[in-house]
Scaffold this active site. Sequence first.
Site, PDB file in Angstrom:
ATOM      1  N   HIS A  81       1.107  -1.449   0.061  1.00  0.00           N
ATOM      2  CA  HIS A  81       0.048  -0.293   0.099  1.00  0.00           C
ATOM      3  C   HIS A  81       1.008   1.052  -0.203  1.00  0.00           C
ATOM      4  CE1 HIS A  81       0.094   0.881   3.947  1.00  0.00           C
ATOM      5  NE2 HIS A  81      -0.047   0.192   5.000  1.00  0.00           N
ATOM      6  N   ASP A  83      -0.463   4.152   1.168  1.00  0.00           N
ATOM      7  CA  ASP A  83      -0.232   5.755   1.844  1.00  0.00           C
ATOM      8  C   ASP A  83       0.548   5.380   3.300  1.00  0.00           C
ATOM      9  OD1 ASP A  83      -1.964   3.096   2.540  1.00  0.00           O
ATOM     10  OD2 ASP A  83      -3.845   4.236   3.953  1.00  0.00           O
ATOM     11  N   ASP A 143       5.704   1.744   6.305  1.00  0.00           N
ATOM     12  CA  ASP A 143       4.120   0.946   6.130  1.00  0.00           C
ATOM     13  C   ASP A 143       4.092   1.682   5.437  1.00  0.00           C
ATOM     14  OD1 ASP A 143       1.740  -0.028   6.723  1.00  0.00           O
ATOM     15  OD2 ASP A 143       2.055   0.644   9.306  1.00  0.00           O
ATOM     16  N   GLU A 177      -4.969   2.083   2.853  1.00  0.00           N
ATOM     17  CA  GLU A 177      -5.126   0.780   3.591  1.00  0.00           C
ATOM     18  C   GLU A 177      -4.765   0.887   5.140  1.00  0.00           C
ATOM     19  OE1 GLU A 177      -2.936  -2.630   6.275  1.00  0.00           O
ATOM     20  OE2 GLU A 177      -2.545  -0.434   5.797  1.00  0.00           O
ATOM     21  N   GLU A 178      -4.045   2.209   5.692  1.00  0.00           N
ATOM     22  CA  GLU A 178      -4.087   2.801   7.027  1.00  0.00           C
ATOM     23  C   GLU A 178      -5.658   3.106   7.388  1.00  0.00           C
ATOM     24  OE1 GLU A 178      -2.180   1.565   8.016  1.00  0.00           O
ATOM     25  OE2 GLU A 178      -0.292   2.046   7.923  1.00  0.00           O
ATOM     26  N   ASP A 200       3.084  -6.205   4.125  1.00  0.00           N
ATOM     27  CA  ASP A 200       2.988  -5.355   4.763  1.00  0.00           C
ATOM     28  C   ASP A 200       3.722  -5.306   6.045  1.00  0.00           C
ATOM     29  OD1 ASP A 200       2.453  -3.141   5.344  1.00  0.00           O
ATOM     30  OD2 ASP A 200       0.040  -3.514   5.225  1.00  0.00           O
ATOM     31  N   HIS A 383       3.406   2.951  13.035  1.00  0.00           N
ATOM     32  CA  HIS A 383       2.482   4.208  12.912  1.00  0.00           C
ATOM     33  C   HIS A 383       2.937   5.455  14.509  1.00  0.00           C
ATOM     34  CE1 HIS A 383      -0.971   1.327  11.567  1.00  0.00           C
ATOM     35  NE2 HIS A 383      -0.248   1.518  10.811  1.00  0.00           N
TER      36      HIS A 383
HETATM   37 ZN   LIG Z   1       0.785  -1.169   6.284  1.00  0.00          ZN
END
Ligand SMILES: [Zn+2]
Length: 414
Positions: A81, A83, A143, A177-178, A200, A383
């Site tokens: 992903h 984003d 990520d 995705e997030e 991921d 994150h």
């Molecule tokens: Zn991810």
Amino acid sequence: MEYPSLLPRFLKYVKINSRSDEHADRFPSTQREVDYQMVIMKELEELGLSDVHYNEKAGTVIAEIPSNVDWDVPVMGFLAHCDTADFNSENVKPQITENYDGESKIQLGDTEFYLDPAVFPNLKKYKGQTIISASGDTLLGGDDKCGDAELVTFAEYLLQHPEIKHGTIRLGFTPDEEIGTGAQHFDVADFGAKFAYTVDGEGPGKLDWGTFSAAQFELDIQGVNVHPAVAKGQMINAIQVGIDFQNALPQDQVPEKTDGRQGFFHLMDFSGTVDNAHLAYIIRDFERDGLESRKDLVKQIVADLNKKYGGDRIKLKMWDQYYNMADELAKHMEIIDLARDAYRACGMTEINEDPVRGGTDGSQLTYMGLPCPNLFAGEENMHGRFEYTVLESMWKAVDVLIKMSELNAERAKK
Ligand SMILES: [Zn+2]
């Protein structure tokens, strides 16, 4: 193996802000995601991949590494992903610590924040390796820019090494995705793979094919607001009804008191006045039956409270979000085995298959007809400002993608 183009590619990607936005009412949720996807797309074109295109409806960049064998091989896909998570991602300044000693604290830029092995013990595993972090004010974006950079590097390597035999491989670079909304737009037919893997995951050896099953609900509570002086027997305080509901749930089944394979009810938002209150929850359970009984319990408590307070005072809105992909993947164990065999062939003797206490894009895609476990990508502390990745983990992820391509072709030949 070392892939010289991987690090510069990764550093280029993380410097591009591609954060998604859960409050946006467009898809993909931000233009900066699309701008970043276009950077990847241009690179795929320059590398000479086939069928490179942007599927606008799905918000996905798709590309193909054509087969170089003369037998039929089931088409395999890899996804990452584009984003990044809900944390400052403007002006990311990646910081590289070579030959990490496995015990020192790494200062993040000139801030008061450190990557400290006493707090983040995984760091000790990476003695002698290259740690890439952000510099204190932002996330890194590994990520899933780890996954993005690994997929492009993998494609580049296969195109430069025709002696490695493989079938058709499809690559997809997805948005949002997030915020959990990207996968539902995915175009399984255009992607054209029989099965796929999201790239991921965490460090080497992690293989995810079990996730939570998930639902979400909201309560809208209408109270009766009268002057407190004359409220006796008349006032219904919507806030109190909300408290009653919360208290009727099993008090030990909350995120802060559960781990491993235990599920939970999670109160995420509670706001209100005497007149009206609003509560928002998520429900998680690894078992589908467990999810259903949790949903039944919610309905039962709402019915009881409506009886107690009279009328349709509590309005319940509940919907499913995704299901444990393990239930569906159990019918396709050969694709888990393919990953396991590739991990072992690349020197990972211990494979960690603990179920994810969350969901992945694969949880939705698997139920959309594209079986899709998740491979490691080298992400750590996702994150936030403490996010980091390890160059050697990323190289290893590329090793695995190449090995899986080879094994998939070999198996089809027999
Ligand atoms: Zn991810």
